[in-house]
Design a protein around this motif. Sequence first.
Motif, PDB file in Angstrom:
ATOM      1  N   UNK A 137       0.796  -1.242   0.000  1.00 24.61           N
ATOM      2  CA  UNK A 137       0.000   0.000   0.000  1.00 24.61           C
ATOM      3  C   UNK A 137       0.819   1.280   0.000  1.00 24.61           C
ATOM      4  N   UNK A 138       2.088   1.200   0.412  1.00 25.72           N
ATOM      5  CA  UNK A 138       2.930   2.386   0.410  1.00 25.72           C
ATOM      6  C   UNK A 138       3.104   2.942  -1.003  1.00 25.72           C
ATOM      7  N   UNK A 139       3.060   2.064  -2.002  1.00 25.27           N
ATOM      8  CA  UNK A 139       3.221   2.499  -3.392  1.00 25.27           C
ATOM      9  C   UNK A 139       1.952   3.100  -3.977  1.00 25.27           C
ATOM     10  N   UNK A 140       0.850   3.029  -3.257  1.00 22.02           N
ATOM     11  CA  UNK A 140      -0.422   3.552  -3.759  1.00 22.02           C
ATOM     12  C   UNK A 140      -0.479   5.070  -3.580  1.00 22.02           C
ATOM     13  N   UNK A 141      -1.105   5.730  -4.515  1.00 20.93           N
ATOM     14  CA  UNK A 141      -1.262   7.175  -4.435  1.00 20.93           C
ATOM     15  C   UNK A 141      -2.260   7.537  -3.334  1.00 20.93           C
ATOM     16  N   UNK A 142      -1.968   8.608  -2.601  1.00 18.11           N
ATOM     17  CA  UNK A 142      -2.887   9.080  -1.567  1.00 18.11           C
ATOM     18  C   UNK A 142      -4.202   9.537  -2.176  1.00 18.11           C
ATOM     19  N   UNK A 143      -4.131  10.114  -3.364  1.00 24.04           N
ATOM     20  CA  UNK A 143      -5.352  10.572  -4.026  1.00 24.04           C
ATOM     21  C   UNK A 143      -6.225   9.387  -4.411  1.00 24.04           C
ATOM     22  N   UNK A 144      -5.615   8.354  -5.000  1.00 22.82           N
ATOM     23  CA  UNK A 144      -6.384   7.177  -5.405  1.00 22.82           C
ATOM     24  C   UNK A 144      -6.992   6.477  -4.197  1.00 22.82           C
ATOM     25  N   UNK A 145      -6.201   6.336  -3.133  1.00 21.20           N
ATOM     26  CA  UNK A 145      -6.723   5.688  -1.929  1.00 21.20           C
ATOM     27  C   UNK A 145      -7.860   6.504  -1.318  1.00 21.20           C
ATOM     28  N   UNK A 146      -7.737   7.820  -1.321  1.00 22.90           N
ATOM     29  CA  UNK A 146      -8.790   8.669  -0.769  1.00 22.90           C
ATOM     30  C   UNK A 146     -10.089   8.523  -1.552  1.00 22.90           C
ATOM     31  N   UNK A 147      -9.990   8.428  -2.870  1.00 24.07           N
ATOM     32  CA  UNK A 147     -11.188   8.267  -3.687  1.00 24.07           C
ATOM     33  C   UNK A 147     -11.837   6.901  -3.468  1.00 24.07           C
ATOM     34  N   UNK A 148     -11.012   5.862  -3.279  1.00 25.71           N
ATOM     35  CA  UNK A 148     -11.569   4.539  -2.986  1.00 25.71           C
ATOM     36  C   UNK A 148     -12.291   4.556  -1.645  1.00 25.71           C
ATOM     37  N   UNK A 149     -11.690   5.176  -0.646  1.00 20.61           N
ATOM     38  CA  UNK A 149     -12.316   5.267   0.680  1.00 20.61           C
ATOM     39  C   UNK A 149     -13.623   6.079   0.602  1.00 20.61           C
ATOM     40  N   UNK A 150     -13.616   7.136  -0.212  1.00 23.70           N
ATOM     41  CA  UNK A 150     -14.775   8.030  -0.270  1.00 23.70           C
ATOM     42  C   UNK A 150     -15.913   7.456  -1.098  1.00 23.70           C
ATOM     43  N   UNK A 151     -15.606   6.820  -2.210  1.00 26.02           N
ATOM     44  CA  UNK A 151     -16.642   6.412  -3.150  1.00 26.02           C
ATOM     45  C   UNK A 151     -17.044   4.945  -3.023  1.00 26.02           C
ATOM     46  N   UNK A 152     -16.231   4.154  -2.321  1.00 27.41           N
ATOM     47  CA  UNK A 152     -16.543   2.730  -2.237  1.00 27.41           C
ATOM     48  C   UNK A 152     -16.736   2.255  -0.802  1.00 27.41           C
ATOM     49  N   UNK A 153     -15.805   2.571   0.071  1.00 28.15           N
ATOM     50  CA  UNK A 153     -15.876   2.035   1.433  1.00 28.15           C
ATOM     51  C   UNK A 153     -16.794   2.856   2.332  1.00 28.15           C
ATOM     52  N   UNK A 154     -16.675   4.177   2.297  1.00 24.24           N
ATOM     53  CA  UNK A 154     -17.426   5.050   3.207  1.00 24.24           C
ATOM     54  C   UNK A 154     -18.186   6.105   2.398  1.00 24.24           C
ATOM     55  N   UNK A 155     -18.996   5.676   1.440  1.00 26.95           N
ATOM     56  CA  UNK A 155     -19.674   6.649   0.586  1.00 26.95           C
ATOM     57  C   UNK A 155     -20.976   7.171   1.171  1.00 26.95           C
ATOM     58  N   UNK A 156     -21.406   6.683   2.319  1.00 28.54           N
ATOM     59  CA  UNK A 156     -22.566   7.242   2.989  1.00 28.54           C
ATOM     60  C   UNK A 156     -23.908   6.700   2.558  1.00 28.54           C
TER      61      UNK A 156
END
Length: 321
Positions: free
Chosen positions: A134-153
Amino acid sequence: MSTTTTRTVTGPAPAEPAKARPRRGLRGSRTVAFWLFAAPFLIGLTVFVYVPIGWSLYLSFFEARFTVTPSDFVGLDNYRQILSDTHFTGSLVTFTVFAAFIVPTTWALSLGLALLVNRLRFMRAFYRSVFFLPTACSYVAASLVWKMSLFNGVRFGLANTVLGLFGVDNIAWLANPDPPWYWLVIITARLWLQSGFYMILFLAALQNIPQELYEAAAIDGAKRGWQTFRYITLPQLRATSTAVVLLLLVAAYQAFDEFFNLLSKTTWGRPPLVELYYTALGQDQNYGKGSAGAVVLTVLICVVTLFQGRIMGFGRGEESK
């Protein structure tokens, strides 16, 4: 009666062999090779780090709205404005809350992962790579995954789907500051992104601990587990732990990507860099005030880092501890 005296004639001492001197051509080639490798790094460091820092310091003393080449000198007025700005001081409080959560949790999680991987007898390299990936993953990409898939409300999000199995209503994770569920989203994203890197640091330190210490402790009757961890492992990891804490503090001050992408344009939950971003690149484009805030933040990072390093004994020799 004649006496014959024989004199011994000592010859000249043999000359010491002259020391071989390095050829000028070889020395010159090494110098050229050094500058060929170092020059791109030094040029990039100067252009992209030192020049912007110096220009930011220069702008902080001028009235710089919609321009980066100001002419009106205002002295410390920008510093007075940024320090009296409730949004900026509030962002420092946001950082304090963020650091209070992320620093100890990342330290504990990365150390725990390192202890588990270090105890493995097989497939150690595989699990080390899995946790570090996961260290190689972009912070922007991870943030979008968290926002739109895991915790999208909505109820189709992974978190709300799991909670729905237990009869819990949907939670708007990022839409409402009360209760502040957004902290859970930000903390988990940052933990997933950076724990693997610090796990590698702890793992390297664990492998450098002499096994004779554990053998001597076993002979003395120490029990494996908490006793050996507290009295052997943890003291041996003091230098690494200090470095990890300092790196985590600096990284917390520099948090930007996940806050900016998860909270979008909300006025709450902004760390210092996000607040300075809107100050310098918002509607007013006040580069002077934004630069003053950047200087204040830089000084604050240096003070906190030096203070933390002094408390934890970073840089002191073993005899002075």
